[in-house]
Design a protein around this motif. Structure first.
Motif, short mmCIF file in Angstrom:
data_model
loop_
_atom_site.label_atom_id
_atom_site.label_comp_id
_atom_site.label_asym_id
_atom_site.label_seq_id
_atom_site.Cartn_x
_atom_site.Cartn_y
_atom_site.Cartn_z
N CYS A 6 34.80 -100.00 -62.46
CA CYS A 6 35.17 -98.97 -63.43
C CYS A 6 35.47 -99.63 -64.78
O CYS A 6 36.22 -100.62 -64.84
CB CYS A 6 36.40 -98.23 -62.91
N ASP A 7 34.89 -99.10 -65.85
CA ASP A 7 35.11 -99.66 -67.19
C ASP A 7 36.58 -99.68 -67.57
O ASP A 7 37.06 -100.64 -68.18
CB ASP A 7 34.33 -98.86 -68.24
N VAL A 97 34.46 -90.32 -67.85
CA VAL A 97 34.86 -91.57 -67.22
C VAL A 97 35.82 -91.18 -66.10
O VAL A 97 36.85 -90.54 -66.35
CB VAL A 97 35.55 -92.52 -68.22
#
Length: 141
Positions: A6-7, A97
């Motif tokens: 995950c960013d 996101v």
């Protein structure tokens, strides 16, 4: 199969670059790559939760304290006319996101952000009470 990190987890762990404006042991605030307005800031927990409803009750006070701390800092630094505090949960709510995050969006009169609410649709009293009763049933222990 390779699972991509995950960013926001990478940013929270310091493994990805970001313009960090604040952090403590549990949470972090940074500017998004494509801010909507000057000062637009994201606040995240450093632990991965998909959305706000997945955050355990024990972590919510810390996250909300981080949101208000950073929001106060933005108000003091930028003196906006107002501020939107936005959280989107799920694709239909425009979550892009899938790591819970809260947007702090400083607002100025006549800024390009515009009105965030569509025109309201009236509900009949019967429909309103029916929906209220369904919610009450889910909230009753």
């Amino acid at each position: 199969m390779i699972v991509r990190e995950c960013d926001f987890c990478a940013i929270g762990a310091g493994r990805a670059p970001a313009t960090v404006v604040w952090e403590d042991g549990q949470n972090m605030a940074f500017f998004p790559l494509r801010p909507a307005v000057m000062g637009h800031t994201l606040v995240i927990p450093k632990v991965h939760y998909v959305d706000l409803f997945e955050v355990p009750d024990s972590a919510l006070p810390s996250l909300m304290q981080a949101v208000t701390t950073v929001g106060r800092g933005l108000r003091a630094a930028l003196n906006p006319d107002g501020m939107n505090v936005i959280n989107s949960a799920g694709r239909a709510a425009s979550q892009s996101v899938f790591h819970v995050h809260v947007h702090l969006v400083p607002r100025w009169a006549e800024d390009r952000f515009g009105n965030i609410w569509p025109p309201s649709e009236p509900w009949t009293g019967e429909v309103k009470e029916g929906v209220a009763e369904m919610v009450r049933q889910q909230l009753t222990p």
